[in-house]
Write an enzyme that holds these catalytic residues in place. Structure first.
Site, PDB file in Angstrom:
ATOM      1  N   ASP A  83    -102.522 -23.665 -44.757  1.00  0.00           N
ATOM      2  CA  ASP A  83    -103.692 -24.283 -45.382  1.00  0.00           C
ATOM      3  C   ASP A  83    -103.434 -25.785 -45.475  1.00  0.00           C
ATOM      4  OD1 ASP A  83    -106.326 -23.734 -46.293  1.00  0.00           O
ATOM      5  OD2 ASP A  83    -105.695 -24.025 -48.360  1.00  0.00           O
ATOM      6  N   ASP A 115    -101.301 -20.643 -40.575  1.00  0.00           N
ATOM      7  CA  ASP A 115    -100.947 -21.992 -41.010  1.00  0.00           C
ATOM      8  C   ASP A 115    -100.713 -21.978 -42.510  1.00  0.00           C
ATOM      9  OD1 ASP A 115    -103.726 -23.391 -42.324  1.00  0.00           O
ATOM     10  OD2 ASP A 115    -104.000 -21.605 -41.099  1.00  0.00           O
TER      11      ASP A 115
END
Length: 253
Positions: free
Chosen positions: A219, A217
């Site tokens: 973050d 991802d």
């Protein structure tokens, strides 16, 4: 000249990479170290004829959060059973646009934001080493093992990055947005919760250590991003193991 050095690979599995069915002729070994018990039993076996030992970093039931992992016992246990190299996996959040979810990153440095974790074997523990060890951390990771991982990723055609600095946070919570933006300003490429003290202890123990991260991802610094997906973490097991395919091990040996 003479016989080739004996290689035994310790594999520390992160999220989604602690499947003991990866091994042939596997046996479980329950070990104790001067620093306590490792996170779980060691699974010994072979992959394409190469002796390997698998250890689930968080335990096979994922019962240990990052700050509660007994990193010293984990590393000592692998050394105790004869491991010469450690290959580790980790699921990470990206701090830069170019490191996209699904990419592999061969870590080459870290920034430590953990606290209270035992980061040395040299603390007068009974049965442990004596004295004091001032350990240089450049390079932080074994370059030969890193190059083997890079070779394997290229051979498989995986989207990967040959370097990456991991900002290691305490956990179990994720970063605030302000923290995430700060980590970007520091020059971090990734954020995770387990690389330190694992890499430090492996080096102190004299083991070759390299880690491959899977970006799951962005973050939380990026606007309108979804949170980390468990499906992506599971992909870590498939993608990283295919990357290993023990081509890595053959390069190291």
């Amino acid at each position: 000249m003479g016989d080739s050095p004996k290689i035994k690979i310790g594999i520390i599995g992160g999220s989604g990479f602690d499947d003991p069915t990866l091994f042939e002729n596997q046996i479980e070994k329950d070990v104790t170290t001067p620093f306590g018990k490792p996170s779980d039993v060691l699974i010994e076996g072979q992959i394409k004829g190469v002796p390997c030992v698998l250890l689930a970093r968080h335990g096979r039931k994922h019962q240990f959060q990052p700050s509660d992992v007994n990193y010293r016992a984990n590393i000592w246990a692998l050394k105790q059973v004869g491991c010469t190299h450690i290959l580790a996996t980790t699921a990470t959040g990206s701090l830069v646009e170019e490191y996209k979810p699904g990419d592999l990153v061969i870590l080459n440095d870290f920034i430590d934001r953990t606290w209270g974790r035992k980061c040395t074997f040299y603390d007068r523990t009974e049965g442990g080493p004596k004295g004091v060890c001032h350990l240089p951390m450049r390079p932080a990771f074994c370059e030969r093992a890193r190059n083997a991982m890079i070779t394997a990723a290229k051979a498989r055609g995986y989207s990967h990055h040959e370097t990456g600095t991991a900002v290691v946070i305490q956990g179990p919570r994720f970063s605030s947005r302000a923290e995430s933006l700060m980590h970007r300003q520091w020059g971090g490429h990734l954020v995770n919760m387990t690389t330190v003290p694992e890499v430090v202890l492996a080096k102190e123990a004299g083991l070759s250590y390299a880690a491959v991260a899977l970006v799951t991802d962005y973050d939380c610094w990026r606007e309108n991003e979804t949170s980390v997906s468990i499906l992506l973490q599971d992909k870590c097991a498939i993608c990283v193991f295919n990357c290993f395919e023990l081509r890595i091990l053959s390069v190291i040996s």
